[in-house]
Design a protein around this motif. Structure first.
Motif, mmCIF file in Angstrom:
data_model
loop_
_atom_site.group_PDB
_atom_site.id
_atom_site.type_symbol
_atom_site.label_atom_id
_atom_site.label_comp_id
_atom_site.label_asym_id
_atom_site.label_seq_id
_atom_site.Cartn_x
_atom_site.Cartn_y
_atom_site.Cartn_z
ATOM 1 N N ASN A 1 0.829 -1.206 0.000
ATOM 2 C CA ASN A 1 0.000 0.000 0.000
ATOM 3 C C ASN A 1 0.865 1.259 0.000
ATOM 4 O O ASN A 1 0.533 2.243 -0.662
ATOM 5 C CB ASN A 1 -0.960 0.004 1.205
ATOM 6 C CG ASN A 1 -2.033 1.059 1.033
ATOM 7 O OD1 ASN A 1 -2.729 1.086 0.022
ATOM 8 N ND2 ASN A 1 -2.152 1.943 2.005
ATOM 9 N N ILE B 1 1.931 1.782 -3.503
ATOM 10 C CA ILE B 1 0.812 2.292 -4.307
ATOM 11 C C ILE B 1 0.636 3.791 -4.068
ATOM 12 O O ILE B 1 0.499 4.569 -5.019
ATOM 13 C CB ILE B 1 -0.485 1.517 -3.978
ATOM 14 C CG1 ILE B 1 -0.375 0.075 -4.505
ATOM 15 C CG2 ILE B 1 -1.716 2.209 -4.539
ATOM 16 C CD1 ILE B 1 -1.442 -0.875 -3.960
ATOM 17 N N THR C 1 3.625 5.875 -5.571
ATOM 18 C CA THR C 1 3.714 5.927 -7.032
ATOM 19 C C THR C 1 2.433 6.408 -7.700
ATOM 20 O O THR C 1 2.463 6.878 -8.838
ATOM 21 C CB THR C 1 4.042 4.529 -7.605
ATOM 22 O OG1 THR C 1 2.993 3.620 -7.242
ATOM 23 C CG2 THR C 1 5.384 4.017 -7.098
ATOM 24 N N THR D 1 -1.377 1.301 -9.540
ATOM 25 C CA THR D 1 -2.085 0.163 -8.949
ATOM 26 C C THR D 1 -1.085 -0.932 -8.596
ATOM 27 O O THR D 1 0.048 -0.946 -9.101
ATOM 28 C CB THR D 1 -3.115 -0.416 -9.932
ATOM 29 O OG1 THR D 1 -2.402 -0.949 -11.068
ATOM 30 C CG2 THR D 1 -4.118 0.635 -10.375
ATOM 31 N N LYS D 2 -1.534 -1.866 -7.773
ATOM 32 C CA LYS D 2 -0.712 -3.021 -7.424
ATOM 33 C C LYS D 2 -0.325 -3.775 -8.692
ATOM 34 O O LYS D 2 0.822 -4.199 -8.856
ATOM 35 C CB LYS D 2 -1.485 -3.926 -6.464
ATOM 36 C CG LYS D 2 -0.729 -5.148 -6.015
ATOM 37 C CD LYS D 2 -1.566 -5.960 -5.026
ATOM 38 C CE LYS D 2 -0.861 -7.225 -4.600
ATOM 39 N NZ LYS D 2 -1.645 -8.011 -3.638
ATOM 40 N N SER E 1 0.028 -2.586 -11.705
ATOM 41 C CA SER E 1 1.044 -1.836 -12.456
ATOM 42 C C SER E 1 2.432 -2.030 -11.859
ATOM 43 O O SER E 1 3.410 -2.192 -12.585
ATOM 44 C CB SER E 1 0.704 -0.348 -12.470
ATOM 45 O OG SER E 1 -0.475 -0.114 -13.187
ATOM 46 N N ILE E 2 2.488 -2.018 -10.535
ATOM 47 C CA ILE E 2 3.785 -2.207 -9.878
ATOM 48 C C ILE E 2 4.306 -3.610 -10.147
ATOM 49 O O ILE E 2 5.450 -3.796 -10.580
ATOM 50 C CB ILE E 2 3.671 -1.933 -8.363
ATOM 51 C CG1 ILE E 2 3.361 -0.446 -8.124
ATOM 52 C CG2 ILE E 2 4.963 -2.339 -7.638
ATOM 53 C CD1 ILE E 2 2.955 -0.094 -6.711
#
Length: 196
Positions: free
Chosen positions: A30, A33, A36, A39-40, A42-43
């Motif tokens: 979190n 998230i 940056t 979203t999770k 995307s990471i």
């Protein structure tokens, strides 16, 4: 640089200060998230897991520190003046944007020594690089006649690093710079004591 590479670099740059300040265990997905704005998915579309992000963040933090110190050293002429960059830099670590959360090597080593083998290995590489850099400066200083030829280089480097790291830990724990300033005063005298 591709869009994927830019995104990956963005994630590293945004999460590196978090990992340095909060550590690996203290930094949650979190937190990544929020830092940056991604979203999770995307990471984790750019990194396999949190471990991979943490390793990249450590590398980024360490490279920034090395570049900063190298830049300060480049404008110094003698080896002694170059070595004095360390106490000058670390004396002001709480106001230095690169070090404001502490030295990435110190911070990461205290957390990863027994709990995260890959991160510990990365920190060990950083220590070895640091030791090698200091040793090279001293050898160059001896060759140039700037450093006493009878210096025990291994001992000097070990004590040098211990003074720096000990001062940082004390300052971080107490939130007071008095112990850091005393440590850096001593380190300056220690450096000057090997001047030829």
């Amino acid at each position: 640089m591709s869009k994927a590479d830019r995104t990956k670099q963005y994630i590293i740059e945004k999460t590196a200060p978090l990992f340095n300040a909060k550590g690996y265990a203290g930094t949650s997905i979190n937190d990544l998230i929020v830092a940056t704005g991604l979203t999770k998915g995307s990471i984790y579309g750019n990194f396999e897991n949190k471990d991979e992000v943490a390793l990249a963040a450590f590398d980024y933090n360490f490279e920034r520190l090395v570049s900063y110190i190298r830049g300060k050293m480049e404008v110094r002429e003698s080896v002694i003046e170059k070595l004095l960059v360390y106490p000058e830099t670390y004396r002001n670590f709480l106001t230095n944007p690169i070090l404001i959360s502490g030295c990435p090597v110190t911070n990461t080593s205290t957390e990863a020594d027994d709990t995260h083998p890959e991160l510990r290995a990365r920190v060990e590489e950083a220590y070895n690089f640091w030791r090698g850099t200091l040793e090279n400066h001293l050898y160059n200083g001896i060759q140039k006649g700037e450093v006493k030829s009878d210096i025990n280089i291994n001992e000097f480097v070990s004590v040098f690093i211990s003074i720096m790291q000990g001062g940082i830990i004390q300052a971080k724990v107490t939130r007071k710079m008095a112990s850091m300033n005393l440590s850096m005063d001593y380190l300056e005298r220690f450096i000057l004591s090997v001047k030829n």
